[in-house]
Design a protein around this motif. Structure first.
Motif: not given
Length: 378
Positions: A205-226
């Protein structure tokens, strides 16, 4: 610059092919190539070489020009002629496979690709393309595994292989494939996004959060948010889970899963009013195989609010959508501990045991239910 050099090499090859090549206007042909007027180039070459020519270089260039011009029937005829004159040429077989793929003839395309791997058992491109024609997940997995073995860093193969592994619930293998490819291309956002649901399955889960937060800075993708919302929930960041799923709801892209996690998050924060609202929204969003679990979640919220009759109604409503050992067990507890109806409690404990609960995961519940049945009958 490179294109010009390559085209010059091709034209020099024509110049030396045979005596007839002296008729070729290399400047005109080069202009056709550079301006991508492939149909005119093909017509020009066909006007120079006789229709029954056996010149491999000439046939190859005419075939290529026709293929690039979208004249697939003519291109196939030329490549088939080449294949007859010079069998087992990998470039020719690849071109025939490509033409048949573009024409929707998957069976024939697959046949040519299989011929290629018979000639070259280590041909990465052939295995990669064969995977697209696989008729079963297992066959697709076999081709992709072979391609990945030959090139572990190819992003397309890594992505497709990870999806295939995930579809077969082989999450660790999917994770390992993606991590290897990402290590070779740390800025590949597509691979990083593909990693998130797999990492969630493996409780990373921590890896998901760290990677996901970086991805959201690039693009607010709904799948990443999910994916990141689920990770927030499992690390008990309930308010963050609610916040990100609220964003999805405001965008109109909520689903039963996001609403369900919101209901549970509100419950964990003891905001029972909102928990009830979102549990009901979850139920309204989709009636599915998971519906009994959603009603169980709603019933659990009512229990937390000491609204036992409402909880009873919700549990029983859940059972109308299918049997659930969890609900039978919870009904046993509800009748036993809160409603003080021992006969009904014993009945639901027995129904729980008769519906084959998981002997390992539910060992404590099984022992408890058996013990309570014995006590209640005394």
């Amino acid at each position: 610059m490179k294109l010009g050099i390559c085209l010059c090499i091709i034209l020099l090859g024509f110049k030396n092919a045979n005596a007839q090549s002296a008729k070729i206007d290399t400047e005109k042909l080069l202009e056709y190539y550079e301006t991508q007027r492939y149909a005119e180039a093909a017509t020009y070459l066909q006007g120079i070489y006789p229709g029954d020519t056996q010149d491999i270089k000439a046939l190859s260039q005419i075939a290529y020009c026709n293929m690039m011009a979208g004249k697939l029937t003519e291109a196939e005829k030329n490549y088939q002629k080449i294949n007859t004159i010079q069998p087992n040429s990998l470039p020719t077989l690849f071109s025939l496979a490509n033409i048949n793929s573009r024409r929707g003839n998957a069976s024939q395309a697959k046949t040519y690709l299989q011929q290629i791997i018979q000639l070259d058992s280590l041909n990465f491109s052939a295995y990669k393309q064969l995977a697209t024609y696989a008729e079963t997940p297992e066959a697709k997995l076999s081709y992709l595994k072979k391609a990945n073995t030959l090139n572990t860093t190819d992003p397309d193969v890594a992505y497709d292989l990870s999806l295939t592994y995930s579809g077969l619930k082989q999450y660790q293998s999917a994770y390992d494939v993606l991590k290897t490819a990402i290590a070779a291309d740390t800025e590949n956002f597509t691979l990083q996004q593909a990693l998130l649901p797999v990492a969630n399955q493996l409780t990373q889960y921590q890896e998901v959060i760290e990677t996901g937060e970086k991805l959201l800075k690039n693009h607010a993708d709904v799948n990443v948010m999910n994916d990141i919302g689920q990770a927030y929930f499992y690390v008990k960041e309930y308010q963050k889970c609610i916040n990100i799923y609220k964003m999805l709801e405001n965008m109109g892209v909520q689903n039963e899963g996001t609403l369900y996690f919101m209901a549970l998050s509100y419950r964990e924060l003891k905001d029972y009013n909102n928990a009830v609202v979102y549990a009901q929204k979850t139920i309204d969003e989709a009636i599915s195989d998971h519906t009994p679990f959603y009603y169980a979640a709603l019933a659990g919220i009512y229990e937390a609010k000491n609204q036992y009759n409402d909880a009873l109604t919700a549990y029983k409503r859940g059972l109308t959508f299918g049997t659930s050992t969890m609900i039978y067990y919870r009904l046993g507890l509800l009748y036993d501990l809160h409603l003080k109806q021992p006969k009904s409690a014993a009945t639901y404990y027995q129904m729980y045991l008769k519906n084959n609960p998981d002997q390992e995961k539910e060992k404590e519940q099984i022992v408890y239910a058996k013990g309570r049945i014995s006590d209640l009958k005394q």
